[in-house]
Design an enzyme around this catalytic site. Structure first.
Site, PDB file in Angstrom:
ATOM      1  N   LYS A  22      -0.846  -9.486   2.970  1.00  0.00           N
ATOM      2  CA  LYS A  22      -0.075  -9.000   4.122  1.00  0.00           C
ATOM      3  C   LYS A  22      -0.963  -8.047   4.899  1.00  0.00           C
ATOM      4  O   LYS A  22      -1.732  -7.280   4.287  1.00  0.00           O
ATOM      5  CB  LYS A  22       1.199  -8.286   3.659  1.00  0.00           C
ATOM      6  CG  LYS A  22       1.988  -7.665   4.813  1.00  0.00           C
ATOM      7  CD  LYS A  22       3.391  -7.243   4.409  1.00  0.00           C
ATOM      8  CE  LYS A  22       3.480  -5.904   3.720  1.00  0.00           C
ATOM      9  NZ  LYS A  22       2.967  -4.762   4.502  1.00  0.00           N
TER      10      LYS A  22
ATOM     11  N   ASP B 157      -0.991  -6.214  -0.249  1.00  0.00           N
ATOM     12  CA  ASP B 157      -1.343  -5.611   1.040  1.00  0.00           C
ATOM     13  C   ASP B 157      -2.848  -5.470   1.204  1.00  0.00           C
ATOM     14  O   ASP B 157      -3.546  -5.001   0.284  1.00  0.00           O
ATOM     15  CB  ASP B 157      -0.733  -4.199   1.126  1.00  0.00           C
ATOM     16  CG  ASP B 157       0.497  -4.149   2.005  1.00  0.00           C
ATOM     17  OD1 ASP B 157       0.721  -5.074   2.801  1.00  0.00           O
ATOM     18  OD2 ASP B 157       1.243  -3.154   1.884  1.00  0.00           O
TER      19      ASP B 157
ATOM     20  N   ASP C 233       0.839  -1.206   0.000  1.00  0.00           N
ATOM     21  CA  ASP C 233       0.000   0.000   0.000  1.00  0.00           C
ATOM     22  C   ASP C 233       0.875   1.258   0.000  1.00  0.00           C
ATOM     23  O   ASP C 233       0.365   2.378  -0.088  1.00  0.00           O
ATOM     24  CB  ASP C 233      -1.022  -0.009   1.137  1.00  0.00           C
ATOM     25  CG  ASP C 233      -0.399  -0.124   2.510  1.00  0.00           C
ATOM     26  OD1 ASP C 233       0.842  -0.168   2.619  1.00  0.00           O
ATOM     27  OD2 ASP C 233      -1.166  -0.169   3.500  1.00  0.00           O
ATOM     28  N   SER C 234       2.201   1.061   0.027  1.00  0.00           N
ATOM     29  CA  SER C 234       3.114   2.186  -0.210  1.00  0.00           C
ATOM     30  C   SER C 234       2.845   2.812  -1.575  1.00  0.00           C
ATOM     31  O   SER C 234       3.270   3.928  -1.854  1.00  0.00           O
ATOM     32  CB  SER C 234       4.574   1.720  -0.146  1.00  0.00           C
ATOM     33  OG  SER C 234       4.791   0.591  -0.967  1.00  0.00           O
TER      34      SER C 234
ATOM     35  N   GLU D 203      -1.154  -5.608   8.807  1.00  0.00           N
ATOM     36  CA  GLU D 203      -0.372  -5.016   9.889  1.00  0.00           C
ATOM     37  C   GLU D 203      -0.994  -5.346  11.247  1.00  0.00           C
ATOM     38  O   GLU D 203      -2.222  -5.346  11.372  1.00  0.00           O
ATOM     39  CB  GLU D 203      -0.299  -3.493   9.699  1.00  0.00           C
ATOM     40  CG  GLU D 203       0.385  -3.095   8.405  1.00  0.00           C
ATOM     41  CD  GLU D 203       0.464  -1.581   8.189  1.00  0.00           C
ATOM     42  OE1 GLU D 203       0.060  -0.808   9.090  1.00  0.00           O
ATOM     43  OE2 GLU D 203       0.932  -1.180   7.106  1.00  0.00           O
TER      44      GLU D 203
ATOM     45  N   GLU E  94       9.536  -3.821  10.331  1.00  0.00           N
ATOM     46  CA  GLU E  94       9.915  -2.520   9.760  1.00  0.00           C
ATOM     47  C   GLU E  94      10.346  -1.565  10.875  1.00  0.00           C
ATOM     48  O   GLU E  94       9.615  -1.382  11.871  1.00  0.00           O
ATOM     49  CB  GLU E  94       8.726  -1.925   8.973  1.00  0.00           C
ATOM     50  CG  GLU E  94       9.062  -0.577   8.345  1.00  0.00           C
ATOM     51  CD  GLU E  94       8.084  -0.114   7.278  1.00  0.00           C
ATOM     52  OE1 GLU E  94       7.106  -0.830   7.003  1.00  0.00           O
ATOM     53  OE2 GLU E  94       8.324   0.981   6.723  1.00  0.00           O
TER      54      GLU E  94
HETATM   55  O1  KIV Z   1       3.614  -1.141   1.515  1.00  0.00           O
HETATM   56  C1  KIV Z   1       4.815  -1.451   1.541  1.00  0.00           C
HETATM   57  O2  KIV Z   1       5.590  -1.177   0.612  1.00  0.00           O
HETATM   58  C2  KIV Z   1       5.304  -2.187   2.694  1.00  0.00           C
HETATM   59  C3  KIV Z   1       6.783  -2.438   2.798  1.00  0.00           C
HETATM   60  C4  KIV Z   1       7.494  -1.202   3.154  1.00  0.00           C
HETATM   61  C5  KIV Z   1       7.080  -3.541   3.728  1.00  0.00           C
HETATM   62  O3  KIV Z   1       4.538  -2.572   3.521  1.00  0.00           O
END
Ligand code: KIV
Length: 279
Positions: free
Chosen positions: A113, A84, A45-46, A115, A181
């Site tokens: 993934k 994510d 989600d970055s 959190e 992280e």
């Molecule tokens: O969204 C992302 O890119 C991440 C990484 C920084 C682990 O969660």
């Protein structure tokens, strides 16, 4: 097309082969990763920051992740693709099931993934029971930026104990790997030593079982900011800007396009066409 299985990745990590994961958000970049030995791709989600220009990940939607995952899965054919679950998309177990299923069924990812630790462990367990592989994410968790800020996490003994508990809870719930992280190296090492599943660090030192980095950071697509946890291997933004200036100069001078860039017909054909128009 052959993607590594989770079991294969776990066994590589157990044999001491460090896992490499890179983020990716589009087909062209995925095609490049496909030519490399990198086995893991994260549609993170970055993308809300590096692709969409936002100042956090909070506005990213499940639709966004599905859209980008589809493109990445088409290009990265030899990688395990992790997608994510964005902010609030797993606030309840029912939401988590619906949205994780979308990332796999519509997006084509092989894992999701999310959190969090102890509090999301029951959700992780349910996802895994239903056949959805889950990667955890602890330490600096960007979806909680408004609570925790952007800084190294778990620097005190009580916070480190809590993170260790979170990691063990994720493992017990069936997570197959955990991203760590922005945590101190010593804590990442302690977590890694206590888990049977691989840890994948970012800003967590060299003792994790693997490392994840953001595409734009390592390739230098933004030259005004290099996060401390990144090593920049190229400055592609400079190369791209230079190439575009060459294009602009060629167009302005008339040296592009050249004969090989277009087709021709007998001028009589056009003369007849113009005559017909004017008749
Ligand atoms: O969204 C992302 O890119 C991440 C990484 C920084 C682990 O969660």
């Amino acid at each position: 097309m052959s993607r590594p299985s989770i079991a294969a990745l776990a066994s590589h990590a157990a044999q001491g082969q460090r896992l490499v994961m890179v983020t990716c958000y589009d087909y062209a970049s995925a095609r490049i990763i496909d030519r490399t030995s990198i086995p893991l791709v994260l549609v993170g989600d970055s993308l809300g920051m590096v692709s969409q220009g936002g100042d956090s990940t909070l506005h990213v939607t499940v639709d966004d992740i599905v859209y980008h995952t589809r493109a990445v899965v088409r290009g990265a054919t030899h990688q395990l693709v992790v997608a994510d679950l964005p902010f609030m998309s797993y606030a309840t177990e029912a939401m988590a099931l619906t949205n994780a299923a979308r990332l796999l069924a519509e997006g084509g990812a092989q894992s999701v993934k999310l959190e969090g630790g102890v509090t999301v462990a029951p959700t992780v367990r349910r996802l895994v029971e239903l056949g959805i592989p889950v990667m955890g994410h602890l330490g600096f968790t960007p979806q909680s930026v408004n609570l925790i800020g952007t800084r190294v996490q778990a620097k005190t003994a009580p916070a480190a104990t809590a993170l260790l508990r979170d990691a063990l809870a994720l493992q017990a719930a069936g997570a197959w790997a955990i991203v760590l992280e922005l945590v101190p190296r010593e804590l990442a090492a302690a977590v890694t030593a206590r888990l049977d599943i691989p840890t994948i660090g970012i800003g967590a030192g060299p003792d994790c079982d693997g490392e994840v980095q953001v595409w734009h950071d390592v390739l230098g697509l933004y030259d005004d900011f290099v996060p401390r946890h990144t090593k920049r291997y190229r400055t592609l933004s400079a190369d791209i800007a230079e190439a575009l200036e060459e294009l602009a100069a060629d167009v302005r001078s008339g040296s592009f396009p050249e004969a090989q860039n277009y087709s021709s017909v007998d001028p009589d054909v056009i003369a007849q066409a113009v005559a017909a128009l004017e008749a």
